[in-house]
Design an enzyme around this catalytic site. Sequence first.
Site, PDB file in Angstrom:
ATOM      1  N   SER A  84       6.383  -2.610  -3.664  1.00  0.00           N
ATOM      2  CA  SER A  84       6.461  -1.987  -4.992  1.00  0.00           C
ATOM      3  C   SER A  84       7.196  -2.859  -6.009  1.00  0.00           C
ATOM      4  CB  SER A  84       7.128  -0.620  -4.902  1.00  0.00           C
ATOM      5  OG  SER A  84       6.320   0.247  -4.144  1.00  0.00           O
ATOM      6  N   HIS A 257       4.247   6.305   4.106  1.00  0.00           N
ATOM      7  CA  HIS A 257       5.107   5.636   5.102  1.00  0.00           C
ATOM      8  C   HIS A 257       5.381   6.541   6.302  1.00  0.00           C
ATOM      9  CE1 HIS A 257       5.964   1.898   3.065  1.00  0.00           C
ATOM     10  NE2 HIS A 257       6.286   2.533   1.956  1.00  0.00           N
ATOM     11  N   ASP A 295       0.435   1.079  -7.429  1.00  0.00           N
ATOM     12  CA  ASP A 295       0.851  -0.312  -7.202  1.00  0.00           C
ATOM     13  C   ASP A 295       0.192  -0.896  -5.948  1.00  0.00           C
ATOM     14  OD1 ASP A 295       2.313   1.487  -5.664  1.00  0.00           O
ATOM     15  OD2 ASP A 295       4.267   0.583  -6.103  1.00  0.00           O
TER      16      ASP A 295
END
Length: 359
Positions: A84, A257, A295
């Site tokens: 990121s 994640h 992103d």
Amino acid sequence: MIKKTTLLCVSLFTVVSYSFGQQKISQISRQYKKPKNIILMVGDGMGATQIYAGLTVSKKPLNLEKLQYIGFSKTNSTRFVTDSGAGATAFATGYKTNNGAIGVDSNGKAVPTILEIAEKHGLSTGLVATTDITDATPASFTAHQPSRKLQQEIAAEFLNSGVDVFIGAGEQHFTTRKDGVDLIAKLKKKGYQVSTNIDEITSFTTGKVAGFLTERPLAERGDQLSRTALSTINILKQNKKGFFLMVEGSKIDDGGHDNQIGVVIEEMIDFDNTIGKVLEFAEKDGETLVIITGDHETGGLTLTSGDINTGRVEGKFTTKGHTGVMIPVFAYGPGAETFMGIYHNNTIFNKMMAAFGFK
Ligand code: MG
Ligand code: ZN
């Protein structure tokens, strides 16, 4: 005979598509007036799969589905798969950089950000996130550090960034510091209204604001993102020269994640609700360019089964990390046409600079 007809069809088609092409081009050049304001909305870890999972489960169509000008960004940093920090630095500065870097090029040199450039031109600026305001995505617009881990150094850079309104978590990086400096006191000295209460933060109607909230899951924070985004817009829009605002749906990435598709979906829909409020403002305002993208993708999520009618979806994750797939870019408002096509993530910076008319 058959051959002749075919030929005729072909040439007719060519003429039609040619004139359509011409019309499209002349329309674009006629309509491309410069926006006064730009709002960049970043869904951290939001790729096409995350959007489609949200779209399937959502009871009403997503606000994103209303948008016409859509492109794809190639998200690679100096590595194939970005983090990121490098992802946001590409949007913020136009430079592809090393993973983990914040507002610096691949040699570690500080490079100016769109937020800093907007400040220099006399525009108002803001950053809104649902995670620490010093975290990689917002930090890349105000700070210049070789590593995203340097949270205290990043916090210190907020003091000189000129950013007018920033709202997110991470107060501890301003208060509990190894250098012993009380950055909250310094913010107040610089004229910031500082608060940790969302009702107070969203009640400020003018001036500089530093809002610190606790990082919480959606069930606990409710409509915090849309409320803080709107209250920020209400302050920034008072500047006749315009404003630049970055709004991050920070926690779509967390669900990726953790390989929790439920979190991905609820955070994606929360981000889309905020997109709806921002688009309502932009529609009324008429001088605001809104860009919505991610992103990178997180989790290597794919959808293996589901039901578009009942809103059921099943997915599988292929990694606990990020992936390198292209990410959709949606745009609305003056200059939105320039976001069609396939391009590198750092050209989003160039497109925003051109839209503002900055050199
Ligand atoms: Mg982020
Ligand atoms: Zn991540």
